[in-house]
Design an enzyme around this catalytic site. Structure first.
Site, mmCIF file in Angstrom:
data_model
loop_
_atom_site.group_PDB
_atom_site.id
_atom_site.type_symbol
_atom_site.label_atom_id
_atom_site.label_comp_id
_atom_site.label_asym_id
_atom_site.label_seq_id
_atom_site.Cartn_x
_atom_site.Cartn_y
_atom_site.Cartn_z
ATOM 1 N N GLN A 90 0.831 -1.197 0.000
ATOM 2 C CA GLN A 90 0.000 0.000 0.000
ATOM 3 C C GLN A 90 0.868 1.249 0.000
ATOM 4 O O GLN A 90 1.832 1.331 0.736
ATOM 5 C CB GLN A 90 -0.891 0.031 1.238
ATOM 6 C CG GLN A 90 -2.131 -0.854 1.136
ATOM 7 C CD GLN A 90 -3.056 -0.617 2.307
ATOM 8 O OE1 GLN A 90 -2.635 -0.662 3.453
ATOM 9 N NE2 GLN A 90 -4.316 -0.361 2.011
ATOM 10 N N GLN A 130 -6.035 10.294 19.372
ATOM 11 C CA GLN A 130 -6.374 8.955 19.860
ATOM 12 C C GLN A 130 -7.198 9.005 21.147
ATOM 13 O O GLN A 130 -7.963 8.078 21.421
ATOM 14 C CB GLN A 130 -5.095 8.144 20.119
ATOM 15 C CG GLN A 130 -4.127 8.073 18.951
ATOM 16 C CD GLN A 130 -4.648 7.230 17.786
ATOM 17 O OE1 GLN A 130 -5.792 6.815 17.797
ATOM 18 N NE2 GLN A 130 -3.815 7.004 16.799
ATOM 19 N N ASP A 156 -3.998 1.075 13.210
ATOM 20 C CA ASP A 156 -2.750 1.327 13.929
ATOM 21 C C ASP A 156 -2.873 0.931 15.395
ATOM 22 O O ASP A 156 -1.897 1.015 16.137
ATOM 23 C CB ASP A 156 -2.323 2.798 13.811
ATOM 24 C CG ASP A 156 -3.431 3.763 14.211
ATOM 25 O OD1 ASP A 156 -4.394 3.308 14.846
ATOM 26 O OD2 ASP A 156 -3.318 4.951 13.880
ATOM 27 N N ASP A 177 -14.005 -5.919 5.169
ATOM 28 C CA ASP A 177 -14.794 -4.779 4.719
ATOM 29 C C ASP A 177 -15.637 -4.261 5.879
ATOM 30 O O ASP A 177 -16.561 -4.930 6.353
ATOM 31 C CB ASP A 177 -15.700 -5.231 3.568
ATOM 32 C CG ASP A 177 -16.482 -4.080 2.950
ATOM 33 O OD1 ASP A 177 -16.620 -3.026 3.609
ATOM 34 O OD2 ASP A 177 -16.948 -4.224 1.807
ATOM 35 N N GLY A 178 -15.323 -3.049 6.370
ATOM 36 C CA GLY A 178 -16.052 -2.486 7.493
ATOM 37 C C GLY A 178 -17.517 -2.260 7.186
ATOM 38 O O GLY A 178 -18.381 -2.444 8.055
ATOM 39 N N ASP A 218 -13.211 5.457 12.373
ATOM 40 C CA ASP A 218 -11.940 6.156 12.145
ATOM 41 C C ASP A 218 -11.502 5.796 10.742
ATOM 42 O O ASP A 218 -10.582 5.020 10.531
ATOM 43 C CB ASP A 218 -10.915 5.713 13.185
ATOM 44 C CG ASP A 218 -9.595 6.458 13.045
ATOM 45 O OD1 ASP A 218 -9.600 7.526 12.425
ATOM 46 O OD2 ASP A 218 -8.581 5.964 13.556
ATOM 47 N N SER A 219 -12.210 6.353 9.764
ATOM 48 C CA SER A 219 -12.093 5.885 8.392
ATOM 49 C C SER A 219 -11.098 6.696 7.578
ATOM 50 O O SER A 219 -10.601 7.732 8.008
ATOM 51 C CB SER A 219 -13.473 5.945 7.722
ATOM 52 O OG SER A 219 -13.402 5.516 6.386
ATOM 53 N N SER A 220 -10.852 6.197 6.370
ATOM 54 C CA SER A 220 -10.032 6.925 5.403
ATOM 55 C C SER A 220 -10.845 8.056 4.793
ATOM 56 O O SER A 220 -12.018 8.250 5.119
ATOM 57 C CB SER A 220 -9.554 5.976 4.303
ATOM 58 O OG SER A 220 -8.908 4.850 4.862
ATOM 59 N N ASP A 221 -10.228 8.795 3.853
ATOM 60 C CA ASP A 221 -10.949 9.831 3.132
ATOM 61 C C ASP A 221 -12.066 9.191 2.306
ATOM 62 O O ASP A 221 -11.987 8.009 1.953
ATOM 63 C CB ASP A 221 -10.000 10.610 2.226
ATOM 64 C CG ASP A 221 -9.008 11.447 3.025
ATOM 65 O OD1 ASP A 221 -9.353 11.811 4.162
ATOM 66 O OD2 ASP A 221 -7.907 11.723 2.523
#
Length: 461
Positions: free
Chosen positions: A41, A55, A79, A110-111, A128-131
């Site tokens: 990635q 956090q 993380d 897959d969330g 707490d997702s990505s863009d």
């Protein structure tokens, strides 16, 4: 012992710079000391010095707002705080250590599907997702929120969309230096009407950032933010020209090769899917067959007696592949078909960049009879980072964009066709376009270009 050079494509001269359309005209830049790990990635994670603010706030705000949270779901947060689990355990143990406790179960998958399979299961859901691009886009859609039960959830949905689902929706924000603009925000929602999410129901001990007073303060918003969340109205000052309120947006015109009209059959009716490049090349030069000898003979008949030019043409055709048996990528027209081949041959590989060199030389004879050659030199390099511009795109597009913006802003008022240069001939007459407006236009463009890092360096030979 010298440190090995940093070779990641997103790092240039030891600095990582994040540029995104989500925060236009600004960028986040960090000095990189060491690259710890590179995997499949293309994701870089910068966490440590100030990660505790994020956090702590993202889980403690919804958890402290819930009367009795027992089952909690965190979507994302690979993380181990709240980015892949295995690598996090190796390089971020201060955050990932809790992944191995009996209270935590880790699911890799897959969330969005996990949410659909576990409706009304959790007391608190933290995303707490990505863009909102790619696979993470589903978590920003209205349908992703139905799994949230009757108590708070920090969600990724925009506030106005979330209010269609939850009776109580609030927005909180924190300061964190290593995020763009130094801030990050959370949408916090509850299905319990009347719940005041800004008032924590219990203190949280042993924190470095979160406390009850900061919990409440995080929901106090600037007026422009409150208005846009509550009403959707933007009361920020208008910068630059704005389209009239009743303007009809123009439909974007596609410039992709696939969208261009097909050429006349009388010109390119022979261009068919499945042809080899040799067959295409034979048609182009008028050869009797698609053999290399026939194509070379046709080229010789087109360029008789000019061996140097003929050799250059043959060399170019060989490089393109027009003498070979490889299948052609056939598009709508012959021009687009050749472009498809050049796209394959000429695209930049990882880390490659182009360079433009432009030099003007001026022979000057001074009044005292002395002579000099003055130079004005432009050297521009393309940006090899993902999403970076080539030098060609920069030097062609930037002047056009600046000039357009200056016209829209009213800084260029001259009408008609203007030549942005000025001067006098030997007989004293002026060049065309040598008005004060044209001179000012040239100077204005030059200054703006230099502000963007594009300019000439003066010198002597």
């Amino acid at each position: 012992m010298a440190m090995a050079p940093l070779t990641h494509p997103s790092i240039r001269d030891g600095w990582f710079k994040e540029i995104s359309s989500q925060w236009p005209r600004m960028a986040m830049t960090l000095k990189v000391v060491k690259i710890l790990h590179v995997e499949y990635q293309d994701v870089l994670v910068f966490l440590k010095r100030d990660e505790f603010s994020y956090q702590e706030m993202i889980p403690h705000i919804p958890l402290a707002s819930h009367p009795n949270p027992k089952k909690v779901l965190v979507i994302g947060g690979g993380d181990g705080g709240v980015a892949v689990v295995r690598v996090s355990k190796q390089y971020l143990p201060h955050m990932s250590s809790l992944l191995d406790t009996s209270r935590v179960r880790v699911y890799v998958g897959d969330g969005f599907k996990f949410l659909a399979d576990n409706k009304s299961t959790y007391d608190v859901i933290i995303t707490d997702s990505s863009d909102p691009v790619g696979p993470a886009a589903a978590l920003f859609e209205q349908s992703s929120s139905y799994t949230t039960p009757s108590h708070p959830a920090a969600t990724s949905l925009p506030g106005r969309v979330t209010r269609k689902i939850f009776p109580v929706v609030e927005y909180a924000y924190i300061t964190i230096p290593t995020y763009p603009a130094g801030q990050i925000g959370f949408i916090v929602a509850s299905k319990q009407p009347g719940r005041d999410l800004s008032k924590p129901l219990r203190p949280v001990p042993n924190t470095r950032y979160y406390n009850s007073a900061l919990h409440t303060a995080a929901f106090t918003l600037p007026e422009f933010a409150r208005v846009i969340l509550d009403t959707g109205k933007n009361i920020l000052p208008v910068l630059g020209p704005q389209a009239p309120a009743n303007a009809t947006p123009r439909k974007p015109q596609s410039t992709s090769p696939a969208a261009r009209p097909t050429a006349s059959p009388s010109h390119e009716g022979w261009l068919k899917e499945g042809m080899t490049w040799a067959e295409v090349g034979a048609k182009i030069v008028g050869a009797k067959e698609a053999s290399e000898s026939a194509i070379l003979a046709a080229i010789a008949s087109l360029l008789p007696g000019d061996k140097n030019t003929r050799d250059q043409v043959v060399s170019g055709l060989r490089w393109i592949g027009l003498l070979g048996a490889e299948k052609a990528t056939v598009r709508a027209t012959l021009f687009d078909t050749l472009c498809a081949r050049l796209e394959e041959l000429m695209r930049y590989e990882q880390g490659e960049q182009d360079m433009i060199v432009l030099q003007h030389r001026f022979g000057v004879q001074w009044k005292d009879g002395g002579e000099e050659t003055l130079t004005s030199t432009l050297i521009t390099y393309g940006n090899p980072l993902p999403g970076g511009y080539t030098a060609m795109a920069l030097t062609v597009g930037l002047p056009c964009g600046i000039a357009t913006q200056l016209v829209l802003d009213g800084e260029i008022k001259t009408k008609g066709v203007c030549t942005p240069y000025f001067g006098h001939r030997a007989d004293g007459s002026k060049y065309a376009g040598s008005s004060k407006e044209a001179r000012d236009m040239c100077e204005l463009l030059r200054v703006k270009l230099e502000e963007e890092g594009v300019g000439c360096v003066e010198g002597k030979l």
